[in-house]
Design a protein around this motif. Structure first.
Motif, PDB file in Angstrom:
ATOM      1  N   ASP A   3       0.822  -1.220   0.000  1.00 40.70           N
ATOM      2  CA  ASP A   3       0.000   0.000   0.000  1.00 40.70           C
ATOM      3  C   ASP A   3       0.849   1.260   0.000  1.00 40.70           C
ATOM      4  O   ASP A   3       0.472   2.273  -0.566  1.00 40.70           O
ATOM      5  CB  ASP A   3      -0.934   0.028   1.211  1.00 40.70           C
ATOM      6  N   ALA A   4       2.033   1.218   0.630  1.00 43.20           N
ATOM      7  CA  ALA A   4       2.898   2.402   0.693  1.00 43.20           C
ATOM      8  C   ALA A   4       3.422   2.790  -0.690  1.00 43.20           C
ATOM      9  O   ALA A   4       3.805   3.924  -0.912  1.00 43.20           O
ATOM     10  CB  ALA A   4       4.071   2.157   1.635  1.00 43.20           C
ATOM     11  N   ASP A   5       3.434   1.796  -1.628  1.00 39.04           N
ATOM     12  CA  ASP A   5       3.924   2.071  -2.977  1.00 39.04           C
ATOM     13  C   ASP A   5       2.799   2.406  -3.955  1.00 39.04           C
ATOM     14  O   ASP A   5       3.052   2.699  -5.104  1.00 39.04           O
ATOM     15  CB  ASP A   5       4.704   0.864  -3.517  1.00 39.04           C
ATOM     16  N   ASP A   6       1.565   2.352  -3.504  1.00 43.78           N
ATOM     17  CA  ASP A   6       0.415   2.557  -4.363  1.00 43.78           C
ATOM     18  C   ASP A   6       0.116   4.051  -4.488  1.00 43.78           C
ATOM     19  O   ASP A   6      -0.254   4.699  -3.504  1.00 43.78           O
ATOM     20  CB  ASP A   6      -0.792   1.827  -3.782  1.00 43.78           C
ATOM     21  N   PRO A   7       0.270   4.631  -5.707  1.00 47.47           N
ATOM     22  CA  PRO A   7      -0.014   6.062  -5.890  1.00 47.47           C
ATOM     23  C   PRO A   7      -1.429   6.433  -5.449  1.00 47.47           C
ATOM     24  O   PRO A   7      -1.676   7.535  -4.995  1.00 47.47           O
ATOM     25  CB  PRO A   7       0.181   6.298  -7.382  1.00 47.47           C
ATOM     26  N   ALA A   8      -2.368   5.502  -5.573  1.00 44.34           N
ATOM     27  CA  ALA A   8      -3.733   5.789  -5.166  1.00 44.34           C
ATOM     28  C   ALA A   8      -3.834   5.993  -3.655  1.00 44.34           C
ATOM     29  O   ALA A   8      -4.768   6.597  -3.161  1.00 44.34           O
ATOM     30  CB  ALA A   8      -4.660   4.656  -5.612  1.00 44.34           C
ATOM     31  N   GLU A   9      -2.881   5.465  -2.908  1.00 42.87           N
ATOM     32  CA  GLU A   9      -2.873   5.601  -1.457  1.00 42.87           C
ATOM     33  C   GLU A   9      -2.165   6.877  -1.020  1.00 42.87           C
ATOM     34  O   GLU A   9      -1.929   7.083   0.158  1.00 42.87           O
ATOM     35  CB  GLU A   9      -2.213   4.374  -0.810  1.00 42.87           C
ATOM     36  N   GLY A  10      -1.764   7.739  -1.966  1.00 43.84           N
ATOM     37  CA  GLY A  10      -1.176   9.027  -1.631  1.00 43.84           C
ATOM     38  C   GLY A  10       0.322   8.998  -1.388  1.00 43.84           C
ATOM     39  O   GLY A  10       0.866   9.934  -0.830  1.00 43.84           O
ATOM     40  N   SER A  11       1.006   7.949  -1.791  1.00 46.47           N
ATOM     41  CA  SER A  11       2.454   7.928  -1.600  1.00 46.47           C
ATOM     42  C   SER A  11       3.111   8.959  -2.505  1.00 46.47           C
ATOM     43  O   SER A  11       2.586   9.308  -3.553  1.00 46.47           O
ATOM     44  CB  SER A  11       3.027   6.532  -1.872  1.00 46.47           C
ATOM     45  N   VAL A  12       4.235   9.452  -2.072  1.00 40.52           N
ATOM     46  CA  VAL A  12       4.961  10.472  -2.818  1.00 40.52           C
ATOM     47  C   VAL A  12       6.384   9.987  -3.020  1.00 40.52           C
ATOM     48  O   VAL A  12       7.017   9.506  -2.093  1.00 40.52           O
ATOM     49  CB  VAL A  12       4.965  11.806  -2.045  1.00 40.52           C
ATOM     50  N   THR A  13       6.876  10.108  -4.226  1.00 43.90           N
ATOM     51  CA  THR A  13       8.273   9.804  -4.495  1.00 43.90           C
ATOM     52  C   THR A  13       9.084  11.017  -4.076  1.00 43.90           C
ATOM     53  O   THR A  13       8.821  12.132  -4.523  1.00 43.90           O
ATOM     54  CB  THR A  13       8.488   9.516  -5.997  1.00 43.90           C
ATOM     55  N   MET A  14      10.047  10.822  -3.204  1.00 47.31           N
ATOM     56  CA  MET A  14      10.869  11.926  -2.742  1.00 47.31           C
ATOM     57  C   MET A  14      11.929  12.231  -3.796  1.00 47.31           C
ATOM     58  O   MET A  14      12.570  11.340  -4.315  1.00 47.31           O
ATOM     59  CB  MET A  14      11.533  11.595  -1.408  1.00 47.31           C
ATOM     60  N   VAL A  15      12.074  13.493  -4.080  1.00 45.54           N
ATOM     61  CA  VAL A  15      13.028  13.947  -5.078  1.00 45.54           C
ATOM     62  C   VAL A  15      14.169  14.632  -4.351  1.00 45.54           C
ATOM     63  O   VAL A  15      13.941  15.470  -3.473  1.00 45.54           O
ATOM     64  CB  VAL A  15      12.359  14.924  -6.073  1.00 45.54           C
ATOM     65  N   ASP A  16      15.358  14.293  -4.720  1.00 45.23           N
ATOM     66  CA  ASP A  16      16.544  14.925  -4.170  1.00 45.23           C
ATOM     67  C   ASP A  16      16.503  16.423  -4.484  1.00 45.23           C
ATOM     68  O   ASP A  16      16.162  16.830  -5.600  1.00 45.23           O
ATOM     69  CB  ASP A  16      17.782  14.273  -4.818  1.00 45.23           C
ATOM     70  N   ALA A  17      16.832  17.271  -3.492  1.00 49.52           N
ATOM     71  CA  ALA A  17      16.756  18.722  -3.658  1.00 49.52           C
ATOM     72  C   ALA A  17      17.620  19.212  -4.815  1.00 49.52           C
ATOM     73  O   ALA A  17      17.209  20.096  -5.577  1.00 49.52           O
ATOM     74  CB  ALA A  17      17.151  19.425  -2.364  1.00 49.52           C
ATOM     75  N   GLU A  18      18.808  18.654  -4.974  1.00 48.18           N
ATOM     76  CA  GLU A  18      19.697  19.069  -6.063  1.00 48.18           C
ATOM     77  C   GLU A  18      19.090  18.701  -7.417  1.00 48.18           C
ATOM     78  O   GLU A  18      19.126  19.489  -8.359  1.00 48.18           O
ATOM     79  CB  GLU A  18      21.064  18.404  -5.878  1.00 48.18           C
ATOM     80  N   GLN A  19      18.514  17.507  -7.510  1.00 45.94           N
ATOM     81  CA  GLN A  19      17.871  17.080  -8.746  1.00 45.94           C
ATOM     82  C   GLN A  19      16.652  17.960  -9.038  1.00 45.94           C
ATOM     83  O   GLN A  19      16.423  18.371 -10.176  1.00 45.94           O
ATOM     84  CB  GLN A  19      17.439  15.621  -8.654  1.00 45.94           C
ATOM     85  N   PHE A  20      15.872  18.268  -8.010  1.00 47.39           N
ATOM     86  CA  PHE A  20      14.689  19.117  -8.173  1.00 47.39           C
ATOM     87  C   PHE A  20      15.077  20.484  -8.713  1.00 47.39           C
ATOM     88  O   PHE A  20      14.480  20.993  -9.655  1.00 47.39           O
ATOM     89  CB  PHE A  20      13.970  19.241  -6.827  1.00 47.39           C
ATOM     90  N   ARG A  21      16.136  21.071  -8.145  1.00 48.67           N
ATOM     91  CA  ARG A  21      16.618  22.376  -8.608  1.00 48.67           C
ATOM     92  C   ARG A  21      17.073  22.289 -10.071  1.00 48.67           C
ATOM     93  O   ARG A  21      16.793  23.167 -10.871  1.00 48.67           O
ATOM     94  CB  ARG A  21      17.756  22.870  -7.725  1.00 48.67           C
ATOM     95  N   ALA A  22      17.771  21.211 -10.434  1.00 46.89           N
ATOM     96  CA  ALA A  22      18.247  21.048 -11.811  1.00 46.89           C
ATOM     97  C   ALA A  22      17.083  20.912 -12.792  1.00 46.89           C
ATOM     98  O   ALA A  22      17.094  21.500 -13.875  1.00 46.89           O
ATOM     99  CB  ALA A  22      19.168  19.833 -11.916  1.00 46.89           C
ATOM    100  N   VAL A  23      16.059  20.163 -12.398  1.00 44.44           N
ATOM    101  CA  VAL A  23      14.892  19.997 -13.260  1.00 44.44           C
ATOM    102  C   VAL A  23      14.178  21.332 -13.442  1.00 44.44           C
ATOM    103  O   VAL A  23      13.850  21.734 -14.563  1.00 44.44           O
ATOM    104  CB  VAL A  23      13.932  18.926 -12.688  1.00 44.44           C
ATOM    105  N   LEU A  24      13.941  22.067 -12.354  1.00 52.46           N
ATOM    106  CA  LEU A  24      13.235  23.345 -12.455  1.00 52.46           C
ATOM    107  C   LEU A  24      14.061  24.393 -13.197  1.00 52.46           C
ATOM    108  O   LEU A  24      13.505  25.313 -13.798  1.00 52.46           O
ATOM    109  CB  LEU A  24      12.845  23.850 -11.073  1.00 52.46           C
TER     110      LEU A  24
END
Length: 178
Positions: A3-24
């Motif tokens: 259930d923790a891996d089920d997107p329907a259950e509201g799980s969120v994939t954590m994104v590394d802050a450095e990767q997030f900054r690079a993507v944005l």
């Protein structure tokens, strides 16, 4: 599947802050300086700016909780702000208010916006002068909604200052690359 891996259950994939900054950083944005009219007047470089509504005319800005601008608006020290939309030749202004340089003080030559008295720079492409209409916290930032009380095109033929992949540029450079 757990259930923790089920997107329907509201799980969120954590994104590394450095990767997030690079993507944005792949999103090219215009550059603004948000100014506050209090004593002393204050400014901060902001790329998180957008139009929100035409009726009533509303814009939004997003300010980090660790900034003086956020503190001044949150505490009610200032109840309005101006969004200065920077021209391509105003990189030094953007850098100054981003804390990248302390050469000169652009506020010394600014004029007062008509409604709030927040500083406006004569070389801007345009500005919007806003009263605080609403605000809400979102993570480590607060989104401030400004009701546009005045707006003016100052140099509509000039190129815009841009920021993309961690680099300053202009709309002329973007157009030339196309």
């Amino acid at each position: 599947m757990d259930d923790a891996d089920d997107p329907a259950e509201g799980s969120v994939t954590m994104v590394d802050a450095e990767q997030f900054r690079a993507v944005l950083g792949q999103f090219a944005t215009g550059v603004t300086v948000v100014t506050l009219p209090g004593e002393p007047p204050h400014g901060i470089t902001v790329s998180a700016f957008a139009s929100l509504s035409m009726d009533p005319p509303l814009v939004l800005i997003s300010l980090d909780h660790d900034t003086d601008a956020h503190r001044r608006l949150a505490d009610g020290d200032d109840d309005g702000f101006a969004v200065n939309i920077l021209a391509g030749d105003q990189r030094e202004v953007g850098e100054f208010f981003a804390g990248m340089t302390d050469d000169g003080d652009p506020l010394a030559e600014a004029t007062d916006a008509p409604a709030t008295g927040a500083p406006v720079f004569d070389d801007d492409l345009a500005y919007v002068d806003c009263s605080v209409y609403d605000s809400f916290e979102a993570g480590d930032h607060t989104v401030y909604v400004g009701k546009v009380e005045a707006a003016e095109l100052l140099n509509p033929e000039a190129e815009a200052l841009t920021y993309h992949r961690g680099e300053w540029g202009t709309t002329a450079e973007t157009t030339d690359d196309a």
